[in-house]
Write an enzyme that holds these catalytic residues in place. Sequence first.
Site, short mmCIF file in Angstrom:
data_model
loop_
_atom_site.label_atom_id
_atom_site.label_comp_id
_atom_site.label_asym_id
_atom_site.label_seq_id
_atom_site.Cartn_x
_atom_site.Cartn_y
_atom_site.Cartn_z
N HIS A 124 -38.29 -6.41 -4.52
CA HIS A 124 -39.74 -6.57 -4.37
C HIS A 124 -40.42 -5.24 -4.71
CE1 HIS A 124 -43.65 -7.12 -2.40
NE2 HIS A 124 -43.42 -8.41 -2.45
N GLU A 126 -42.96 -3.66 -3.57
CA GLU A 126 -43.26 -2.81 -2.42
C GLU A 126 -42.01 -2.09 -1.93
OE1 GLU A 126 -44.38 -3.12 2.28
OE2 GLU A 126 -45.19 -4.69 0.98
N SER A 222 -44.65 -14.28 -4.50
CA SER A 222 -45.39 -13.71 -3.37
C SER A 222 -44.60 -13.90 -2.09
CB SER A 222 -46.76 -14.39 -3.24
OG SER A 222 -47.36 -14.09 -2.01
N SER A 223 -44.17 -12.79 -1.50
CA SER A 223 -43.35 -12.85 -0.29
C SER A 223 -44.09 -13.53 0.86
CB SER A 223 -42.94 -11.43 0.13
OG SER A 223 -42.18 -11.44 1.31
#
Length: 317
Positions: A124, A126, A222-223
């Site tokens: 991911h 982030e 999208s987590s």
Amino acid sequence: MRVVLAQPRGFCAGVVRAIDIVEKSIEKFGAPVYVRHEIVHNRTVVSGLEAKGAHFVDELDQIPDGAVTIFSAHGVSRAVVEAARGRGLPVLDATCPLVSKVHSQSRHYVEQGRTLILIGHAGHPEVEGTLGQVDAPVRLISTPADVESLDLPRDTPVAYVTQTTLSVDETREVIASLKARFDDLVGPNLSDICYATQFRQQAVRKLCESVDVLLVVGAANSSNSNRLREIGVEFGLPSYLIADAHSLDLDWVRDKATVGLTAGASAPETVVLEVIEALRQVADVEVTQMDGVEENISFRLPPELRHPDDQLVGAEA
């Protein structure tokens, strides 16, 4: 058909800030501006910004010398920051302030001499950015089972930080496993997980108590959107993640009396409204909104976009 809208849903303050940074950069400095990675995980948003003059690239070497450069809301590693500085690129950082807080916590724990553990999903953006924020090895885990496989003595001084968009419940379980595994453990309060993630998950749990099917508007990568759909599955509901109205299979809802509808933190309200219109193809639709948290949080823009006369200049190497 009764359609019940979750409250809150859709854009969070970090996403609003990131989109504003791109739009205001185009207004002030002119097109094109270059954004490293998707500004947020939503194709509708990205396409709209592309139409205004934003160019999205995978890496800095795709950005021309001197071009206005924007880092996405997910944050970047220090290596990316240094590479941009080395080229003298004029940079605006759209990293969500809550992600920046995790970066700061990570550096603080490492400076204390602790082994850093990051709870998050491999790959991911982030997570990639957070991994690159410290000059020390970081152990990435995502499940309680991962805790047991850590090759660290029980008395190792350790600290943990978390990806902001994780499930609160899942993170709680992993932290509990860490506390059972290590004698010297520190970490931020669970409330440091993104407020928008928590509020949207709480709203969906309440929503699932009174609907026959759950629709989540959001991107497949999208987590936080994926987690909202998973909550519906946990409640035993047919639950679907859809990018937009075109992704909706009307057979999913054709015989349902009550449809729950929410949106991930990077999904625009315009898409929610388009989904409602699509539902009108199979039934007369009555739309209601559940009671919930009214979010009034906002994050400040970079000073170059707040003050008309401030110019954006390339950082010196």
